[in-house]
Write a protein that holds these residues in place. Sequence first.
Motif, mmCIF file in Angstrom:
data_model
loop_
_atom_site.group_PDB
_atom_site.id
_atom_site.type_symbol
_atom_site.label_atom_id
_atom_site.label_comp_id
_atom_site.label_asym_id
_atom_site.label_seq_id
_atom_site.Cartn_x
_atom_site.Cartn_y
_atom_site.Cartn_z
ATOM 1 N N THR A 92 46.070 -2.930 11.157
ATOM 2 C CA THR A 92 46.468 -3.965 12.113
ATOM 3 C C THR A 92 47.921 -4.343 11.868
ATOM 4 O OG1 THR A 92 44.220 -4.864 12.172
ATOM 5 C CG2 THR A 92 45.998 -6.294 12.967
ATOM 6 N N ARG A 93 48.710 -4.353 12.925
ATOM 7 C CA ARG A 93 50.095 -4.833 12.836
ATOM 8 C C ARG A 93 50.067 -6.351 12.848
ATOM 9 N NH1 ARG A 93 53.184 -2.167 17.210
ATOM 10 N NH2 ARG A 93 53.510 -0.464 15.741
ATOM 11 N N VAL A 94 50.497 -6.972 11.738
ATOM 12 C CA VAL A 94 50.417 -8.430 11.623
ATOM 13 C C VAL A 94 51.769 -9.117 11.801
ATOM 14 C CG1 VAL A 94 48.349 -8.415 10.186
ATOM 15 C CG2 VAL A 94 50.590 -8.280 9.096
ATOM 16 N N GLU A 95 52.853 -8.352 11.747
ATOM 17 C CA GLU A 95 54.179 -8.922 11.950
ATOM 18 C C GLU A 95 55.105 -7.800 12.376
ATOM 19 O OE1 GLU A 95 55.595 -11.549 12.757
ATOM 20 O OE2 GLU A 95 56.252 -12.671 10.991
ATOM 21 N N ASP A 96 56.087 -8.136 13.205
ATOM 22 C CA ASP A 96 57.008 -7.135 13.727
ATOM 23 C C ASP A 96 58.435 -7.617 13.511
ATOM 24 O OD1 ASP A 96 57.560 -4.712 14.855
ATOM 25 O OD2 ASP A 96 56.654 -5.129 16.801
ATOM 26 N N GLY A 97 59.412 -6.719 13.754
ATOM 27 C CA GLY A 97 60.808 -7.106 13.719
ATOM 28 C C GLY A 97 61.485 -6.978 12.375
ATOM 29 N N TYR A 98 60.928 -6.174 11.466
ATOM 30 C CA TYR A 98 61.563 -5.948 10.166
ATOM 31 C C TYR A 98 62.524 -4.758 10.243
ATOM 32 C CZ TYR A 98 58.820 -9.203 7.361
ATOM 33 O OH TYR A 98 58.288 -10.334 6.807
ATOM 34 N N THR A 99 63.606 -4.843 9.464
ATOM 35 C CA THR A 99 64.548 -3.737 9.351
ATOM 36 C C THR A 99 64.304 -2.943 8.071
ATOM 37 O OG1 THR A 99 66.215 -4.913 10.643
ATOM 38 C CG2 THR A 99 66.987 -3.081 9.298
ATOM 39 N N ILE A 100 64.234 -3.620 6.920
ATOM 40 C CA ILE A 100 63.930 -2.957 5.641
ATOM 41 C C ILE A 100 62.900 -3.815 4.911
ATOM 42 C CG2 ILE A 100 64.840 -1.940 3.524
ATOM 43 C CD1 ILE A 100 67.607 -1.917 4.775
ATOM 44 N N PRO A 101 61.625 -3.647 5.217
ATOM 45 C CA PRO A 101 60.599 -4.452 4.550
ATOM 46 C C PRO A 101 60.355 -3.967 3.123
ATOM 47 C CG PRO A 101 59.562 -2.863 5.986
ATOM 48 C CD PRO A 101 61.043 -2.710 6.193
ATOM 49 N N ASN A 102 60.250 -4.885 2.196
ATOM 50 C CA ASN A 102 59.945 -4.562 0.802
ATOM 51 C C ASN A 102 58.952 -5.569 0.246
ATOM 52 O OD1 ASN A 102 61.345 -2.191 -0.520
ATOM 53 N ND2 ASN A 102 63.062 -3.095 0.588
#
Length: 285
Positions: free
Chosen positions: A139-149
């Motif tokens: 499930t996609r729970v959040e969007d709009g990341y460039t470099i998630p860590n």
Amino acid sequence: MARVRTIARDRRDTLGEGVLWSARENAVYWVDILGQRLNRLSLADDSVDGWDMPDVLGWVIEREERQGFVAGLGRRFVRLTLDPLTVETIAAPEDERHGNRFNDAKADARGRIWAGSMPFGCDQPSGSLYRLDTDGRATRVEDGYTIPNGPAIPPEGGFLLQTDTARNTIYRYTVRDDGTLADRTHFIVFEDGWGHPDGMTFDAENFLWVACWGGSCVARFAPDGQLDRRIALPASQITNCAFAGEGLDRMFVTSASDGIDEAEGGCLFEVDPGCRGLPPYRYRG
């Protein structure tokens, strides 16, 4: 000054990441994302071996009930076994985002996996944060990341910390009982001279350790987000950190050599953190 040891081996990582302690094997695993390789350090004898992968490999997480791993391979969640190497797709939530790949992930106390995706070019907010449930549903729970860590998840599981390295920010989310996220706040915003926040983990005192890309260090932050101390490292692009060993009192740190000319860029380091960590959770699916 904290002791720092460079792990001896015959190669350096282009983009080291995803460091994982395996109590089952008394070993530390980590990935070279762009080198498409999984590495393993035996703590019994300091031997290092590895496996070439068929695609970029963002991370591996052990399975609770079975041998092998769940991994972020390219844009897919997969089941991964070694010797012989087998790959079986669980979910492919990013099939339509051809320029993306998985980057970093952690399991939580419920046995779920939280994983971030990002663009290869690190240049646009096309990445997302996913939750892989134990039934294999992504499930996609959040969007709009460039470099998630990250993320970093405390044992009680009431909140989740997730970094966007491109924004120099570690976000804090409330985790609801149904696995959705709410109440995003800016938990730590990196100041000039700190580098950029990358992979992270909690220690047993609920302090947060963060790998500092471009900062040549790992940094420890108090539960209120205040900087506690730093441990300097002989490479600039520091990417991830994890506690390991029987007493969880050894810290292993990954780095990257991509785009730089440094003698120890892309090496794996062991540092003495002066504290104990928490055991990693496994995937229950």
